[in-house]
Scaffold this motif. Structure first.
Motif, PDB file in Angstrom:
ATOM      1  N   THR A  29      -5.317 110.021 -16.907  1.00 46.72           N
ATOM      2  CA  THR A  29      -6.619 108.923 -17.328  1.00 46.72           C
ATOM      3  C   THR A  29      -5.480 108.713 -18.114  1.00 46.72           C
ATOM      4  OG1 THR A  29      -7.877 110.074 -18.536  1.00 46.72           O
ATOM      5  CG2 THR A  29      -8.369 109.680 -16.816  1.00 46.72           C
ATOM      6  N   GLU A  30      -3.791 109.528 -18.942  1.00 45.82           N
ATOM      7  CA  GLU A  30      -3.141 109.205 -19.348  1.00 45.82           C
ATOM      8  C   GLU A  30      -1.869 109.148 -18.910  1.00 45.82           C
ATOM      9  OE1 GLU A  30      -3.069 112.149 -22.413  1.00 45.82           O
ATOM     10  OE2 GLU A  30      -4.985 111.346 -22.874  1.00 45.82           O
ATOM     11  N   PRO A  31      -0.995 107.616 -19.740  1.00 43.99           N
ATOM     12  CA  PRO A  31      -0.323 108.084 -19.099  1.00 43.99           C
ATOM     13  C   PRO A  31       1.025 109.241 -19.343  1.00 43.99           C
ATOM     14  CG  PRO A  31      -0.186 106.000 -20.635  1.00 43.99           C
ATOM     15  CD  PRO A  31      -1.143 106.871 -20.748  1.00 43.99           C
ATOM     16  N   THR A  32       0.930 109.978 -20.213  1.00 36.13           N
ATOM     17  CA  THR A  32       1.925 111.322 -20.776  1.00 36.13           C
ATOM     18  C   THR A  32       1.009 112.117 -21.274  1.00 36.13           C
ATOM     19  OG1 THR A  32       1.806 110.784 -22.992  1.00 36.13           O
ATOM     20  CG2 THR A  32       4.042 110.171 -21.529  1.00 36.13           C
ATOM     21  N   PRO A  33      -0.032 112.643 -19.466  1.00 35.97           N
ATOM     22  CA  PRO A  33      -0.832 114.061 -20.171  1.00 35.97           C
ATOM     23  C   PRO A  33      -0.809 115.097 -20.698  1.00 35.97           C
ATOM     24  CG  PRO A  33      -1.124 113.689 -18.180  1.00 35.97           C
ATOM     25  CD  PRO A  33      -0.192 112.781 -18.737  1.00 35.97           C
ATOM     26  N   THR A  34      -1.286 115.887 -21.268  1.00 33.62           N
ATOM     27  CA  THR A  34      -1.023 116.896 -21.196  1.00 33.62           C
ATOM     28  C   THR A  34      -1.780 118.343 -20.499  1.00 33.62           C
ATOM     29  OG1 THR A  34      -0.946 117.066 -24.236  1.00 33.62           O
ATOM     30  CG2 THR A  34      -1.328 118.666 -23.536  1.00 33.62           C
ATOM     31  N   ILE A  35      -0.831 119.093 -19.784  1.00 36.56           N
ATOM     32  CA  ILE A  35      -1.637 119.710 -18.680  1.00 36.56           C
ATOM     33  C   ILE A  35      -0.589 121.036 -19.498  1.00 36.56           C
ATOM     34  CG2 ILE A  35      -1.598 120.403 -16.195  1.00 36.56           C
ATOM     35  CD1 ILE A  35      -2.183 117.581 -15.710  1.00 36.56           C
ATOM     36  N   SER A  36      -1.530 122.064 -20.062  1.00 37.50           N
ATOM     37  CA  SER A  36      -1.096 123.290 -20.520  1.00 37.50           C
ATOM     38  C   SER A  36      -1.403 124.384 -19.271  1.00 37.50           C
ATOM     39  CB  SER A  36      -1.653 123.484 -21.518  1.00 37.50           C
ATOM     40  OG  SER A  36      -3.126 123.319 -21.781  1.00 37.50           O
ATOM     41  N   ILE A  44      -4.554 117.525  -8.690  1.00 32.21           N
ATOM     42  CA  ILE A  44      -4.128 116.450  -9.632  1.00 32.21           C
ATOM     43  C   ILE A  44      -4.416 115.653  -9.179  1.00 32.21           C
ATOM     44  CG2 ILE A  44      -2.592 115.854 -11.263  1.00 32.21           C
ATOM     45  CD1 ILE A  44      -1.676 118.625 -11.414  1.00 32.21           C
ATOM     46  N   THR A  45      -5.292 113.887  -9.507  1.00 26.20           N
ATOM     47  CA  THR A  45      -5.510 112.899  -8.966  1.00 26.20           C
ATOM     48  C   THR A  45      -4.886 111.885 -10.487  1.00 26.20           C
ATOM     49  OG1 THR A  45      -6.899 113.214  -7.719  1.00 26.20           O
ATOM     50  CG2 THR A  45      -7.108 110.788  -8.057  1.00 26.20           C
ATOM     51  N   ILE A  46      -4.016 110.608 -10.065  1.00 29.85           N
ATOM     52  CA  ILE A  46      -3.206 109.734 -10.798  1.00 29.85           C
ATOM     53  C   ILE A  46      -4.823 109.233 -10.540  1.00 29.85           C
ATOM     54  CG2 ILE A  46      -2.226 107.972 -11.855  1.00 29.85           C
ATOM     55  CD1 ILE A  46      -0.681 110.775 -11.850  1.00 29.85           C
ATOM     56  N   ASP A  47      -5.949 108.320 -11.791  1.00 28.18           N
ATOM     57  CA  ASP A  47      -6.507 106.990 -12.359  1.00 28.18           C
ATOM     58  C   ASP A  47      -5.714 106.070 -11.785  1.00 28.18           C
ATOM     59  OD1 ASP A  47      -8.332 105.243 -13.569  1.00 28.18           O
ATOM     60  OD2 ASP A  47      -9.302 106.992 -13.548  1.00 28.18           O
ATOM     61  N   SER A  48      -7.097 105.540 -10.541  1.00 27.62           N
ATOM     62  CA  SER A  48      -6.276 104.366 -10.064  1.00 27.62           C
ATOM     63  C   SER A  48      -6.146 103.003 -11.585  1.00 27.62           C
ATOM     64  CB  SER A  48      -7.010 103.211  -9.149  1.00 27.62           C
ATOM     65  OG  SER A  48      -8.207 103.653  -9.365  1.00 27.62           O
ATOM     66  N   ASP A  49      -6.478 103.254 -12.576  1.00 27.87           N
ATOM     67  CA  ASP A  49      -6.778 102.022 -13.789  1.00 27.87           C
ATOM     68  C   ASP A  49      -5.245 102.418 -14.133  1.00 27.87           C
ATOM     69  OD1 ASP A  49      -8.766 100.731 -12.897  1.00 27.87           O
ATOM     70  OD2 ASP A  49      -9.571 102.215 -14.144  1.00 27.87           O
ATOM     71  N   LEU A  50      -4.193 103.490 -13.985  1.00 25.99           N
ATOM     72  CA  LEU A  50      -3.132 104.090 -14.834  1.00 25.99           C
ATOM     73  C   LEU A  50      -2.222 102.703 -14.610  1.00 25.99           C
ATOM     74  CD1 LEU A  50      -2.327 107.153 -15.521  1.00 25.99           C
ATOM     75  CD2 LEU A  50      -2.893 106.037 -17.121  1.00 25.99           C
ATOM     76  N   VAL A  55       4.482 110.653 -16.953  1.00 28.89           N
ATOM     77  CA  VAL A  55       5.423 111.474 -16.794  1.00 28.89           C
ATOM     78  C   VAL A  55       4.416 112.542 -16.391  1.00 28.89           C
ATOM     79  CG1 VAL A  55       6.978 112.684 -17.820  1.00 28.89           C
ATOM     80  CG2 VAL A  55       6.867 110.271 -18.199  1.00 28.89           C
ATOM     81  N   ILE A  56       4.492 113.870 -16.188  1.00 30.76           N
ATOM     82  CA  ILE A  56       3.336 115.075 -15.710  1.00 30.76           C
ATOM     83  C   ILE A  56       3.896 115.971 -15.726  1.00 30.76           C
ATOM     84  CG2 ILE A  56       2.040 115.964 -13.956  1.00 30.76           C
ATOM     85  CD1 ILE A  56       0.690 113.540 -14.473  1.00 30.76           C
ATOM     86  N   ASN A  57       3.917 116.496 -17.539  1.00 27.71           N
ATOM     87  CA  ASN A  57       4.552 117.513 -17.466  1.00 27.71           C
ATOM     88  C   ASN A  57       3.677 118.232 -17.843  1.00 27.71           C
ATOM     89  OD1 ASN A  57       7.585 117.519 -16.778  1.00 27.71           O
ATOM     90  ND2 ASN A  57       7.150 116.055 -18.102  1.00 27.71           N
ATOM     91  N   ILE A  75       4.282 101.738 -12.039  1.00 33.53           N
ATOM     92  CA  ILE A  75       6.214 101.794 -12.239  1.00 33.53           C
ATOM     93  C   ILE A  75       6.199 102.170 -12.248  1.00 33.53           C
ATOM     94  CG2 ILE A  75       7.398 100.632 -13.148  1.00 33.53           C
ATOM     95  CD1 ILE A  75       6.030  98.630 -14.561  1.00 33.53           C
ATOM     96  N   SER A  76       6.237 103.793 -12.873  1.00 34.12           N
ATOM     97  CA  SER A  76       7.487 105.070 -12.185  1.00 34.12           C
ATOM     98  C   SER A  76       6.150 106.195 -12.887  1.00 34.12           C
ATOM     99  CB  SER A  76       8.842 104.742 -13.144  1.00 34.12           C
ATOM    100  OG  SER A  76       7.935 105.661 -14.607  1.00 34.12           O
TER     101      SER A  76
END
Length: 137
Positions: A29-36, A44-50, A55-57, A75-76
């Motif tokens: 739900t945010e552009p640079t999430p912390t997935i630890s 993993i699903t990207i929220d349609s409102d983003l 960047v997923i790291n 956009i990217s």
């Protein structure tokens, strides 16, 4: 000598703990999430409102699906860590997506790319995806 061996064992144990496996689905739900976690044994699903650049790291493997649908302002999409998606990598109805950079991705169960009219830059790393079951467009 025993203390050096003990320290090596403790260091290895700490590295093992940090390489956690996540077992619940993740919604970004945010552009640079912390997935630890190194392994996501779920979707993993990207929220349609983003919108903008995402960047997923963190994770190296996704044992479920990686889904990006109807995020019309995206956009990217970039990841330097994801090297395997066991399920489906689905990109659908992303009207503004122009750049897809998955620099480490080598293995995918299935790729579905549907309605990506602006996609002009696609990068799957130096060697690209070397193993895939199917692709739909």
């Amino acid at each position: 000598m025993h203390s050096a061996q003990l320290l090596a064992i403790l260091a290895f144990g700490a590295a093992t703990v940090s390489a956690a496996t996540c077992t619940k689905a993740i919604t970004v739900t945010e552009p640079t999430p912390t997935i630890s976690c190194d392994v996501v044994d779920a979707d993993i699903t990207i929220d349609s409102d983003l919108a903008g650049d995402v960047v997923i790291n963190g994770p190296k493997q996704i044992k479920g699906d990686f889904i990006v649908n109807n995020a019309s302002g995206l956009i990217s999409l970039t990841s330097t860590t994801i090297n395997a998606i066991s399920g489906t990598f689905q990109l659908q109805s992303l009207e503004l997506l122009s750049t897809l950079e998955m620099a480490s991705l080598k293995t995918v169960g299935e790729i579905k790319m549907i309605k990506l009219p602006q996609l002009s830059s696609l990068n799957f790393g130096t060697e690209g995806v070397t193993k895939m079951t199917s692709i739909s467009r």
